[in-house]
Design an enzyme around this catalytic site. Structure first.
Site, PDB file in Angstrom:
ATOM      1  N   ASN A  99     -13.948  69.219  14.381  1.00 55.96           N
ATOM      2  CA  ASN A  99     -14.601  70.069  13.391  1.00 55.96           C
ATOM      3  C   ASN A  99     -13.794  70.087  12.094  1.00 55.96           C
ATOM      4  O   ASN A  99     -12.700  70.620  12.046  1.00 55.96           O
ATOM      5  CB  ASN A  99     -14.730  71.506  13.907  1.00 55.96           C
ATOM      6  CG  ASN A  99     -15.693  72.335  13.083  1.00 55.96           C
ATOM      7  OD1 ASN A  99     -16.898  72.113  13.153  1.00 55.96           O
ATOM      8  ND2 ASN A  99     -15.185  73.276  12.307  1.00 55.96           N
ATOM      9  N   ASP A 195     -15.470  79.392   5.803  1.00 53.83           N
ATOM     10  CA  ASP A 195     -15.775  78.129   6.484  1.00 53.83           C
ATOM     11  C   ASP A 195     -15.084  76.988   5.736  1.00 53.83           C
ATOM     12  O   ASP A 195     -13.872  77.009   5.578  1.00 53.83           O
ATOM     13  CB  ASP A 195     -17.293  77.946   6.558  1.00 53.83           C
ATOM     14  CG  ASP A 195     -17.727  77.000   7.652  1.00 53.83           C
ATOM     15  OD1 ASP A 195     -17.072  75.963   7.852  1.00 53.83           O
ATOM     16  OD2 ASP A 195     -18.746  77.267   8.314  1.00 53.83           O
TER      17      ASP A 195
END
Length: 290
Positions: A99, A195
């Site tokens: 990720n 994020d």
């Protein structure tokens, strides 16, 4: 201010990177296993289907792509789409996936892992060098996300999303070592979760807010929030500067975690957005030198 760049709904759009050589933007749809490519001059949108989860991509000095796939880190030929995996730091952890990843100023690739089911502290942050050696840099991360390096190559910024914090490390560009972890600033829970992020030419950080309907700009030295701007979708996942003069901000988004009712109110969720001519300038993406 913000407009739709590509009207295509990714499930989990992430990891935008601007290729200045070809004036194209790459980003991934992680769980769908797709790598997207967009040329704003021709309005061309192409897709590479990897048929497996793809956490991030980086540009390579040979013109091809480095991809963080479920089967490991791999080179992908831009023309033939041939996938050539070469190393995996976690083959013993099949419940994890990659990720978010980026290249540091020396052209080494930094990539995080996380549990597919988001089990806390199941992931790590790794560094891949030109010789394809992998070094673990941070342990016990939950949702490894945004990364950026200061212009003087002395500071590394990093996000583990559930902590709500953007942390800074002293960074040694010679060997990629990090030390002296501290919190640069934190995102209030009412504004969603931090994020992906990018850094501009002035050294300010731009942070995408998952569940927060916005992107914010911060001074990481003082911890001051400079401004935020609203987005038409809740799950804003990452951002990067692109365009011929690196003054356009491209922003990815996602449909993941949204209910049917949410999606009815957010028909653009998962699209790629752009804020053209921001008045700010980004920094060119570093290519992987390996």
């Amino acid at each position: 201010m913000v407009e739709v760049a590509v009207n295509y709904n990714c499930f989990l759009g992430e990891g935008p990177v601007w290729d200045a050589r070809t004036n194209t933007l790459f980003w991934v749809d992680i769980l769908a296993g797709d790598i997207h490519e967009f040329n704003p001059e021709t309005n061309s949108h192409k897709t590479i289907h990897t048929h497996q989860m793809v956490g991030a991509v980086a540009l390579c000095t040979d013109g091809n792509l480095l991809a963080a796939l479920k089967t490991g880190l791999a080179k992908i030929d831009r023309q033939t789409h041939q996938i050539s995996p070469f190393v995996h730091p976690e083959p013993h952890l099949p419940g994890n996936r990659f990720n978010d990843g980026k290249c540091d100023p020396a052209g080494r690739f930094w990539i995080g892992t996380m549990a597919i089911d988001e089990t806390p502290k199941a992931g790590s942050l790794y560094m891949l060098d030109a010789n394809h050696n992998v070094t673990k840099k941070v342990e016990g991360t939950t949702i490894s996300n945004g990364m950026a390096w200061s212009a003087d190559n002395k500071t590394f910024y990093y996000i583990d999303t559930p902590t709500q914090a953007i942390v800074a490390y002293d960074f040694n560009n010679n060997d990629g070592s990090i030390s002296n972890k501290r919190t640069a600033f934190k995102i209030d829970e009412t504004d969603g979760y931090p994020d992906g992020m990018t850094i501009d030419a002035e050294g300010m950080l731009w942070v995408a807010h998952w569940g927060g309907w916005q992107v914010s700009r911060w001074n990481p030295i003082t911890g001051e929030k400079l401004f935020t701007f609203p987005m038409p979708v809740a799950n804003v996942s990452s951002c990067t500067f692109g365009g011929e003069d690196l003054q356009d901000l491209y922003i990815t988004s996602a449909r993941k975690d949204l209910s049917h009712g949410d999606l009815e109110k957010q028909p653009l969720a998962g699209c790629l957005f752009v804020w053209k001519n921001t008045g700010y300038k980004g920094r060119a993406a570093v290519e992987f030198r390996g």
